[in-house]
Design an enzyme around this catalytic site. Sequence first.
Site, short mmCIF file in Angstrom:
data_model
loop_
_atom_site.label_atom_id
_atom_site.label_comp_id
_atom_site.label_asym_id
_atom_site.label_seq_id
_atom_site.Cartn_x
_atom_site.Cartn_y
_atom_site.Cartn_z
N CYS B 89 1.76 9.76 5.78
CA CYS B 89 2.59 8.89 6.64
C CYS B 89 3.77 9.67 7.23
CB CYS B 89 3.04 7.67 5.84
SG CYS B 89 3.64 6.32 6.88
N HIS B 206 -1.85 5.50 3.04
CA HIS B 206 -1.18 5.90 1.79
C HIS B 206 -2.15 5.93 0.61
CE1 HIS B 206 3.13 5.69 2.97
NE2 HIS B 206 2.68 4.88 3.91
N GLU B 208 -1.68 7.04 -2.29
CA GLU B 208 -0.99 6.71 -3.56
C GLU B 208 -0.90 5.21 -3.77
OE1 GLU B 208 0.51 7.50 -0.82
OE2 GLU B 208 2.43 6.47 -0.63
#
Lengths: 84, 234
Positions: B89, B206, B208
């Site tokens: 990002c 993302h 994560e």
Amino acid sequence: MAYKAKIRVTLRPSILDVQGKAAQHALANLGYTSVESVRIGKYMEVAIEEQTAEDAGRVCTEICQKLLSNPVMEDFTFELEPVN
Amino acid sequence: MADVTVGIVVFPGSNCDHDTEYAIASFPGVKPVMLWHNDHDLKGCDAVILPGGFSYGDYLRCGSIARFSPIMREVIEFARKGRPVLGICNGFQVLVESGLLEGALIRNTGKKFICRQSTIKVVNNGTIFTDGYRKDEVLRIPVAHGEGNYIASPETIESLEEHGQVVFRYTDENGNATEAANFNGSLGNIAGIVNRQGNVLGLMPHPERASEALLGSQDGRRLFESLFRHVTGA
């Protein structure tokens, strides 16, 4: 010598300016239907202390290329004026 | 897996740094190390992650100020040596600003900040970041960005496609790169690219945030897993 650089950074013509488009739509809603397009850019004033106008111009070009604009999507122009 | 030290760069305004730390700390043998933007030292890490967020308040352009922070000098050198760097990002925005990746990320065509689940397809599973995926596998990984619209000159796009540097594309659930699936307006539905050498990956989604079942998807885990496996040579 002190110089003031007036820098304009604008999106390249090929890049869609969604902010400008939104402003244009708002203007159309206000009745300004003759406004055909809006492009929004950035205006910066930079104080530069250099011996000559040529040196100040060189610094200004460098900072525009390195940081103040992104050549992938933006163009820049500037005017330089001596400050008394 | 042997021990891996992974540096996570913390810029003022980074906000996915601790999410990333949490996600990668769940892998056995992986030790996350936070790297402050003013540091000059990568602390011996084996890989570097530039996390998401709004470094320096997105002033001037997203990622443009972060790109000149002291730690980035080290990160750029690290990347030029062929060591792995992952930008997520805002981290992707920092990578394009720094010139480690080509192109630029501009405002989403719909003007809005978009925070939602996205579906992306693994276009190239031959990278150190993606070889844990099947080719054309469709992943569910969330996005949250206002400036994720990937652009580049036609020559750059052609060259990226030709050299397999387009790694992820926004698609529908069946893997079709439709216009509807391309919610931010990116050229060629591009969601993530790798550099020519293959050691620097940037992506807007993302991983994560898709790294444990509770989050609704674990599809992001294999990206980290692939990377760590390559770092340890396992």
